[in-house]
Design a protein around this motif. Structure first.
Motif, PDB file in Angstrom:
ATOM      1  N   ILE A  84       6.492   2.234   0.375  1.00 48.28           N
ATOM      2  CA  ILE A  84       5.190   2.165   1.077  1.00 48.28           C
ATOM      3  C   ILE A  84       5.416   1.457   2.478  1.00 48.28           C
ATOM      4  O   ILE A  84       5.581   0.189   2.727  1.00 48.28           O
ATOM      5  N   ILE A  85       5.212   2.305   3.390  1.00 48.53           N
ATOM      6  CA  ILE A  85       5.562   1.851   4.767  1.00 48.53           C
ATOM      7  C   ILE A  85       4.444   1.166   5.544  1.00 48.53           C
ATOM      8  O   ILE A  85       3.186   1.651   5.689  1.00 48.53           O
ATOM      9  N   ASP A  86       4.472  -0.192   5.938  1.00 53.03           N
ATOM     10  CA  ASP A  86       3.562  -0.928   6.680  1.00 53.03           C
ATOM     11  C   ASP A  86       3.579  -0.478   8.000  1.00 53.03           C
ATOM     12  O   ASP A  86       2.388  -0.617   8.649  1.00 53.03           O
ATOM     13  N   LEU A  87       4.379   0.195   8.737  1.00 51.78           N
ATOM     14  CA  LEU A  87       4.430   0.063  10.235  1.00 51.78           C
ATOM     15  C   LEU A  87       4.222   1.596  10.791  1.00 51.78           C
ATOM     16  O   LEU A  87       4.359   2.646   9.731  1.00 51.78           O
ATOM     17  N   PRO A  88       3.597   1.745  11.619  1.00 50.93           N
ATOM     18  CA  PRO A  88       3.349   3.113  12.091  1.00 50.93           C
ATOM     19  C   PRO A  88       4.535   3.902  11.990  1.00 50.93           C
ATOM     20  O   PRO A  88       5.522   3.731  12.668  1.00 50.93           O
ATOM     21  N   HIS A  89       4.769   5.089  11.274  1.00 51.41           N
ATOM     22  CA  HIS A  89       5.929   5.670  10.944  1.00 51.41           C
ATOM     23  C   HIS A  89       6.315   6.594  12.210  1.00 51.41           C
ATOM     24  O   HIS A  89       6.062   7.876  11.703  1.00 51.41           O
ATOM     25  N   ASN A  90       6.648   6.196  13.183  1.00 49.98           N
ATOM     26  CA  ASN A  90       6.931   7.136  14.313  1.00 49.98           C
ATOM     27  C   ASN A  90       7.909   6.553  15.163  1.00 49.98           C
ATOM     28  O   ASN A  90       8.321   5.292  14.915  1.00 49.98           O
ATOM     29  N   LEU A  91       8.669   7.378  15.768  1.00 57.66           N
ATOM     30  CA  LEU A  91       9.784   6.913  16.657  1.00 57.66           C
ATOM     31  C   LEU A  91       9.570   6.837  17.927  1.00 57.66           C
ATOM     32  O   LEU A  91      10.502   6.689  18.766  1.00 57.66           O
ATOM     33  N   ASP A  92       8.248   6.910  18.237  1.00 57.64           N
ATOM     34  CA  ASP A  92       7.764   7.104  19.684  1.00 57.64           C
ATOM     35  C   ASP A  92       7.435   6.018  20.096  1.00 57.64           C
ATOM     36  O   ASP A  92       6.259   5.530  19.926  1.00 57.64           O
ATOM     37  N   ALA A  93       8.077   5.360  21.056  1.00 54.76           N
ATOM     38  CA  ALA A  93       7.845   3.936  21.541  1.00 54.76           C
ATOM     39  C   ALA A  93       6.733   4.232  22.770  1.00 54.76           C
ATOM     40  O   ALA A  93       5.988   3.174  23.094  1.00 54.76           O
ATOM     41  N   ASN A  94       6.051   5.379  22.780  1.00 56.82           N
ATOM     42  CA  ASN A  94       5.086   5.416  23.677  1.00 56.82           C
ATOM     43  C   ASN A  94       3.989   5.728  23.119  1.00 56.82           C
ATOM     44  O   ASN A  94       2.911   6.043  23.915  1.00 56.82           O
ATOM     45  N   ALA A  95       3.583   5.529  21.777  1.00 56.30           N
ATOM     46  CA  ALA A  95       2.420   5.752  21.188  1.00 56.30           C
ATOM     47  C   ALA A  95       1.437   4.688  21.552  1.00 56.30           C
ATOM     48  O   ALA A  95       1.845   3.728  22.118  1.00 56.30           O
ATOM     49  N   ASP A  96       0.231   4.825  21.570  1.00 57.98           N
ATOM     50  CA  ASP A  96      -0.748   4.011  22.089  1.00 57.98           C
ATOM     51  C   ASP A  96      -0.670   2.534  21.338  1.00 57.98           C
ATOM     52  O   ASP A  96      -0.782   2.646  19.883  1.00 57.98           O
ATOM     53  N   ASN A 107      -2.449  -0.076   7.048  1.00 58.75           N
ATOM     54  CA  ASN A 107      -1.335   0.064   6.028  1.00 58.75           C
ATOM     55  C   ASN A 107      -1.179  -0.904   5.427  1.00 58.75           C
ATOM     56  O   ASN A 107      -0.910  -1.165   3.995  1.00 58.75           O
ATOM     57  N   ARG A 108      -1.497  -2.286   5.731  1.00 60.82           N
ATOM     58  CA  ARG A 108      -1.253  -3.657   5.227  1.00 60.82           C
ATOM     59  C   ARG A 108      -2.308  -3.477   4.154  1.00 60.82           C
ATOM     60  O   ARG A 108      -2.106  -4.104   2.985  1.00 60.82           O
ATOM     61  N   PHE A 109      -3.310  -3.373   4.540  1.00 62.11           N
ATOM     62  CA  PHE A 109      -4.690  -3.200   3.723  1.00 62.11           C
ATOM     63  C   PHE A 109      -4.272  -2.393   2.353  1.00 62.11           C
ATOM     64  O   PHE A 109      -4.300  -2.855   1.238  1.00 62.11           O
ATOM     65  N   ALA A 110      -3.721  -1.155   2.809  1.00 64.90           N
ATOM     66  CA  ALA A 110      -3.180  -0.228   1.474  1.00 64.90           C
ATOM     67  C   ALA A 110      -2.301  -0.996   0.666  1.00 64.90           C
ATOM     68  O   ALA A 110      -2.454  -0.934  -0.621  1.00 64.90           O
ATOM     69  N   ILE A 111      -1.404  -1.741   1.209  1.00 71.47           N
ATOM     70  CA  ILE A 111      -0.181  -2.364   0.341  1.00 71.47           C
ATOM     71  C   ILE A 111      -0.878  -3.484  -0.519  1.00 71.47           C
ATOM     72  O   ILE A 111      -0.632  -3.513  -1.695  1.00 71.47           O
ATOM     73  N   ASP A 112      -1.914  -4.184   0.061  1.00 73.59           N
ATOM     74  CA  ASP A 112      -2.354  -5.081  -0.490  1.00 73.59           C
ATOM     75  C   ASP A 112      -3.181  -4.928  -1.525  1.00 73.59           C
ATOM     76  O   ASP A 112      -3.270  -5.313  -2.757  1.00 73.59           O
ATOM     77  N   ARG A 113      -3.977  -3.626  -1.420  1.00 79.20           N
ATOM     78  CA  ARG A 113      -4.766  -2.982  -2.607  1.00 79.20           C
ATOM     79  C   ARG A 113      -4.052  -2.721  -3.700  1.00 79.20           C
ATOM     80  O   ARG A 113      -4.258  -3.029  -4.849  1.00 79.20           O
ATOM     81  N   LEU A 114      -2.933  -1.998  -3.365  1.00 82.08           N
ATOM     82  CA  LEU A 114      -1.946  -1.540  -4.571  1.00 82.08           C
ATOM     83  C   LEU A 114      -1.258  -2.658  -5.191  1.00 82.08           C
ATOM     84  O   LEU A 114      -1.298  -2.781  -6.539  1.00 82.08           O
ATOM     85  N   ASP A 115      -0.950  -3.534  -4.192  1.00 80.27           N
ATOM     86  CA  ASP A 115      -0.244  -4.983  -5.037  1.00 80.27           C
ATOM     87  C   ASP A 115      -1.313  -5.708  -5.958  1.00 80.27           C
ATOM     88  O   ASP A 115      -0.614  -5.772  -6.992  1.00 80.27           O
ATOM     89  N   ARG A 116      -2.466  -5.605  -5.554  1.00 87.11           N
ATOM     90  CA  ARG A 116      -3.440  -6.518  -6.413  1.00 87.11           C
ATOM     91  C   ARG A 116      -3.629  -5.606  -7.591  1.00 87.11           C
ATOM     92  O   ARG A 116      -3.680  -6.191  -8.708  1.00 87.11           O
ATOM     93  N   LEU A 117      -3.702  -4.467  -7.425  1.00 89.69           N
ATOM     94  CA  LEU A 117      -3.931  -3.479  -8.728  1.00 89.69           C
ATOM     95  C   LEU A 117      -2.731  -3.441  -9.777  1.00 89.69           C
ATOM     96  O   LEU A 117      -3.014  -3.760 -10.901  1.00 89.69           O
TER      97      LEU A 117
END
Ligand SMILES: Cc1cc2nc3c(=O)[nH]c(=O)nc-3n(C[C@H](O)[C@H](O)[C@H](O)COP(=O)(O)OP(=O)(O)OC[C@H]3O[C@@H](n4cnc5c(N)ncnc54)[C@H](O)[C@@H]3O)c2cc1C
Length: 439
Positions: A84-96, A107-117
């Motif tokens: 469950i990847i918290d960081l934007p999963h790209n290798l492109d340093a030019n992403a906005d 992503n952090r929100f999703a991890i927290d919600r799953l963790d709470r469940l």
């Protein structure tokens, strides 16, 4: 009535499902007979589970049906690598960077919600905040590691760069030259997590498994046909990932790509103590997009994922599984020559539902008809937060997060087959050819 012809299949030996402590604890309820619900959600992967859970919180008095062609945990959500990847999963340093920051927060929100469940319902899914290594074997790919650290700097998030002996001590293999370690990634058994989340659904959600939708009539109400049954519902949500195409709603947006995984038997305690002394379970993705994902699991197995295949039938055959198994053996031996003789116990395939610009389908097609799809290989976190915010949208709750998601998810056009298939196969062959020792 639109006939649904391509249906999900098991596609090999489902390692996470077979080894999940929750498998076999409950029996499947099949959809038979005629039923009326307020909401029908088709697809009980992380996306559909999340829509169902959040909508049931908003509408405790409504009757919600969640149906899947397979058992929960057997679909792609239970076949993945368990990151469950918290960081934007790209290798492109030019992403906005601003876009990256928002995705990081979601992503952090999703991890927290799953963790709470998971905590509330004591879901036994080998959940570990183990972090993640992005690693390179080939000198050519070191630039991807550096590119990723630029993204991490822009996000102001912690990381560690490891090389040589220090890296070997963390992984137990000297295969990799350099890696960047980020600490907040979660590793787990994805089938067990999906099964646990399904069991934790509020009581106004009725789950039907082993119940493929074989026909669909969109209207008011919508009608879904099953073998020996039918559901009529005012609101319909399609969270069927690559199979969404079958329902005819978002043609020319998706590129379903099979990828394959294997899980070894557990190594002996002696092997573990000798070759991985004081080494904690870890997970690693490759610096090259076509490279190999590897895990050392808490029960002392090695997980390997690589190989791609574009297959318009949306099923994988025995020959493709055989080819993937051979490649997995080669990749395993290169990384763990000292574990010679440790066999794979399970090998399976699953579909990454890709889009050309890596944006997902998140749409309302007509009144009371919603769809989400195209998770681009990171659907545990993305499916969880998109599912949550789709439920917010359906329930009429507006937020800046929902606005961001609606604006930023417009997948670009993909040509029809055979052009799509030819293009995808050329691209996959090109990427695999360039990945070299990362595979
Ligand atoms: C080998 C592999 C490794 C991966 N690794 C990772 C990873 O580490 N981390 C990560 O975040 N993502 C990973 N992914 C991607 C991730 O698994 C997907 O993005 C995720 O499963 C998408 O979730 P979903 O709920 O949208 O779709 P799915 O999980 O595909 O769920 C859709 C459901 O719809 C059901 N369905 C389809 N058609 C019908 C029908 N006609 N009737 C009834 N039901 C139907 C299917 O049975 C399925 O269960 C990986 C994928 C693969 C294949």
């Amino acid at each position: 009535m639109k006939k649904i012809l391509r249906l999900p299949a098991i596609d090999g030996e489902l390692g996470w499902y077979e080894t999940s402590p929750l498998t076999g604890r409950s029996s499947a309820r099949r959809l038979k007979g005629r039923h009326r619900f307020d909401v029908l959600i088709v697809g009980a992967g992380f996306s559909g589970l999340s829509v169902a859970g959040r909508l049931a919180e908003h509408w405790p008095d409504s009757r919600i049906a969640l149906v899947d062609a397979l058992r929960v945990g057997q679909g792609t959500s239970g076949r993945n690598a368990g990151f469950i990847i918290d960081l934007p999963h790209n290798l492109d340093a030019n992403a906005d960077p601003e876009q990256d920051k928002k995705i990081h927060r979601l992503n952090r929100f999703a991890i927290d919600r799953l963790d709470r469940l998971r905590r509330q319902h004591h879901i036994d899914c080998a959940w570990q905040k183990a972090g993640k290594y992005l690693a390179a074997h080939e000198a050519d790919n070191l630039r991807h590691i550096d590119g990723f650290t630029h993204t991490l700097n822009a996000l102001n998030t912690p990381y560690e760069v490891l090389e040589g002996h220090a890296l070997r001590q963390r992984l137990g293999t000297e295969y990799y030259r350099k890696a960047v370690y980020t600490p907040n990634n979660i590793l787990m058994n994805p089938a067990a997590l999906a099964q646990g989340v399904a069991q934790a659904l509020p009581s106004n959600v009725t789950l039907f498994e082993n119940s493929p939708v074989t026909g669909m009539e969109f209207g008011s109400p919508h009608r879904a046909r099953f073998l020996g049954g039918e559901i009529e519902a005012k609101t319909l949500v399609l969270s069927t990932n690559s199979f969404g195409e079958e329902f005819g709603l978002f043609q020319h947006r998706l590129a379903p790509v099979f990828t394959y995984a294997s899980l070894t038997r557990p190594m002996s305690e002696n092997q573990a103590a000798h070759h991985f002394p004081d080494i904690a379970p870890w997970g690693l993705t490759s610096a090259h997009p076509a490279g190999t994902t590897v895990r050392l699991t808490p029960d002392r197995r090695i997980f390997i994922r690589n190989s791609f295949n574009f297959n318009t039938s949306l099923r994988t055959g025995q020959a493709e599984l055989e080819r993937a198994w051979q490649q997995h053996k080669t990749s395993f031996s290169a990384r763990f020559p000292m574990l010679d003789g440790l066999d794979f116990e399970y090998t399976w395939g699953g579909m990454l539902c890709m889009t050309l610009n890596h944006q997902s389908v998140f749409q309302q097609s007509t009144d009371n008809l919603y769809a989400l799809s195209g998770m681009n290989g990171v659907g545990v976190a993305k499916g969880t937060y998109l599912g949550y915010y789709l439920a917010e949208w359906i329930a009429g709750h507006h937020s800046s997060e929902l606005d961001f998601i609606r604006q930023s998810n417009r997948p670009s056009w993909v040509p029809p087959d055979p052009l799509r298939a030819v293009g995808a196969r050329i691209r996959l062959r090109y990427e695999s050819g360039k990945a070299g020792g990362e595979i």
